[in-house]
Design an enzyme around this catalytic site. Structure first.
Site, PDB file in Angstrom:
ATOM      1  N   ASN A  10       0.763  -1.379  -0.052  1.00 45.31           N
ATOM      2  CA  ASN A  10      -0.031  -0.147   0.063  1.00 45.31           C
ATOM      3  C   ASN A  10       0.736   1.171  -0.151  1.00 45.31           C
ATOM      4  OD1 ASN A  10      -1.785   2.150   0.525  1.00 45.31           O
ATOM      5  ND2 ASN A  10      -2.078   1.343   2.558  1.00 45.31           N
ATOM      6  N   LYS A  12       0.168   4.361  -0.524  1.00 45.91           N
ATOM      7  CA  LYS A  12      -0.559   5.339   0.317  1.00 45.91           C
ATOM      8  C   LYS A  12      -0.071   6.807  -0.665  1.00 45.91           C
ATOM      9  CE  LYS A  12       0.038   3.240   4.524  1.00 45.91           C
ATOM     10  NZ  LYS A  12      -0.048   3.368   6.094  1.00 45.91           N
ATOM     11  N   HIS A  95      -9.598   1.583   4.200  1.00 45.65           N
ATOM     12  CA  HIS A  95      -8.348   1.638   4.859  1.00 45.65           C
ATOM     13  C   HIS A  95      -8.751   2.682   6.298  1.00 45.65           C
ATOM     14  CE1 HIS A  95      -4.352   2.874   6.079  1.00 45.65           C
ATOM     15  NE2 HIS A  95      -3.806   1.768   5.551  1.00 45.65           N
ATOM     16  N   GLU A  97      -7.050   5.060   7.402  1.00 42.92           N
ATOM     17  CA  GLU A  97      -6.574   6.274   7.065  1.00 42.92           C
ATOM     18  C   GLU A  97      -7.764   7.094   6.306  1.00 42.92           C
ATOM     19  OE1 GLU A  97      -2.733   5.568   5.397  1.00 42.92           O
ATOM     20  OE2 GLU A  97      -2.044   4.931   7.272  1.00 42.92           O
ATOM     21  N   GLU A 167      -5.947  -4.857  10.174  1.00 48.00           N
ATOM     22  CA  GLU A 167      -4.775  -3.832  10.369  1.00 48.00           C
ATOM     23  C   GLU A 167      -5.040  -3.178  11.690  1.00 48.00           C
ATOM     24  OE1 GLU A 167      -2.392  -2.623   6.545  1.00 48.00           O
ATOM     25  OE2 GLU A 167      -4.359  -1.036   6.883  1.00 48.00           O
ATOM     26  N   GLY A 173       2.451   2.127  10.675  1.00 49.76           N
ATOM     27  CA  GLY A 173       3.456   3.240  10.760  1.00 49.76           C
ATOM     28  C   GLY A 173       3.900   3.511  12.011  1.00 49.76           C
ATOM     29  N   SER A 213       3.033  -2.637  10.134  1.00 54.15           N
ATOM     30  CA  SER A 213       4.492  -2.410  10.494  1.00 54.15           C
ATOM     31  C   SER A 213       4.938  -3.874  10.100  1.00 54.15           C
ATOM     32  CB  SER A 213       5.036  -2.165  11.862  1.00 54.15           C
ATOM     33  OG  SER A 213       4.397  -0.700  12.366  1.00 54.15           O
TER      34      SER A 213
HETATM   35  P1  PGA Z   1       2.640   0.223   7.452  1.00 47.07           P
HETATM   36  O1  PGA Z   1       1.232   0.464   6.886  1.00 47.07           O
HETATM   37  O2  PGA Z   1       3.049  -1.098   6.896  1.00 47.07           O
HETATM   38  O3  PGA Z   1       3.522   1.386   7.173  1.00 47.07           O
HETATM   39  O4  PGA Z   1       2.313   0.177   9.124  1.00 47.07           O
HETATM   40  C1  PGA Z   1       0.422  -0.673   6.698  1.00 47.07           C
HETATM   41  C2  PGA Z   1      -0.953  -0.024   5.961  1.00 47.07           C
HETATM   42  O5  PGA Z   1      -1.465   0.943   6.366  1.00 47.07           O
HETATM   43  O6  PGA Z   1      -1.480  -0.733   5.071  1.00 47.07           O
END
Ligand code: PGA
Length: 250
Positions: A10, A12, A95, A97, A167, A173, A213
């Site tokens: 992803n 982003k 997601h 976010e 998630e 993140g 992560s």
């Molecule tokens: P990350 O993000 O691996 O940077 O924690 C995962 C995601 O938001 O899909």
């Protein structure tokens, strides 16, 4: 029948179109693994050059979002037809976010999931709890609600093809990966919830990813769990490390 692993990046809001092409050139020799479906979910403006750059490789290009209408006066949105016409096969939906910053709800997630299936796009449906919810002990209740609403009016045949990404928001993140036990516990609860909504056969086919992560170090143990069928990877998907994550079993 064993479920094939699916590992998706992803991106982003990272990578300009030219950076996207360069990253795919770097990653394409590193992400070969016949045991895994490999997907790069990229910003909308990168989709067309990314598909071109990924031609002849095992990399599938996905989108990070879609809108639930076919066309019309929805300034700034992307329709499912646009994605399909560009050659997209997968789309991330809901997601955390998007839920947090762009006011997406379980109900809009459901509309988007239905729209994706209508157009033969495979949705990667995201769910996950906040740290407060985990501390309050309501993780499983919360996730079950997200899943039940996301799958409203989705048929069993469609559900079988879906991908769910679990998630935990506190792990995204942050470098704070969930323990293998935490990740497996929730992924199993999701599969049980799918079995309740549909049946065991549907639950046995649906693929459930862990995200938050994920790194080359944590991937092998996570992906060895009975109910974890791969990962949705943010930060590490932009680096050569993604090749190691995809080759977690080598
Ligand atoms: P990350 O993000 O691996 O940077 O924690 C995962 C995601 O938001 O899909």
């Amino acid at each position: 029948m064993a479920r094939k692993k699916i590992i998706a990046g992803n991106w982003k809001m990272n990578m300009t179109p030219s950076e996207a092409v360069a990253l795919i050139e770097t990653l394409k020799p590193l992400v070969k693994n016949d045991d895994v479906d490999v997907v790069f979910c990229v910003p909308a403006i990168d989709i067309i050059p990314a598909i071109e750059a990924a031609k002849g490789t095992n990399i599938n290009i996905g989108a990070e979002n879609l809108y639930f209408e076919e066309k019309g006066a929805f300034t700034g949105e992307i329709s499912p037809n646009m994605l399909v016409d560009a050659g997209v096969k997968y789309v991330i939906i809901g997601h955390s976010e998007r839920r947090e910053y762009f006011a997406e709800t379980n109900e809009t997630v459901n509309k988007k999931v239905l729209k994706a299936f209508e157009h033969d796009l495979t949705p990667i449906i995201c769910c996950g709890e906040s740290l407060t919810q985990r501390e309050q002990g309501i993780t499983i209740d919360w996730i079950r609600q997200q899943i039940k609403i996301a799958f409203l009016n989705v048929t069993a045949d469609q559900a079988k093809k879906a991908v769910i990404a679990y998630e935990p928001i506190w792990a995204i993140g942050t470098g704070k990966v969930a323990t293998t036990e935490q990740a497996q516990e929730v992924c199993k609860a999701i599969r049980d919830c799918i079995a309740e909504i549909y049946d065991e056969a549907t639950a046995a086919e649906i693929r459930i990813q862990y995200g938050g992560s994920v790194s080359a170090a944590s991937a092998p143990e996570l992906f060895a769990q009975a109910d974890i069928d791969g990962g949705l990877v943010g930060g590490a998907s932009l680096k050569p490390d993604f090749g190691k994550i995809v080759n977690y079993n080598k």
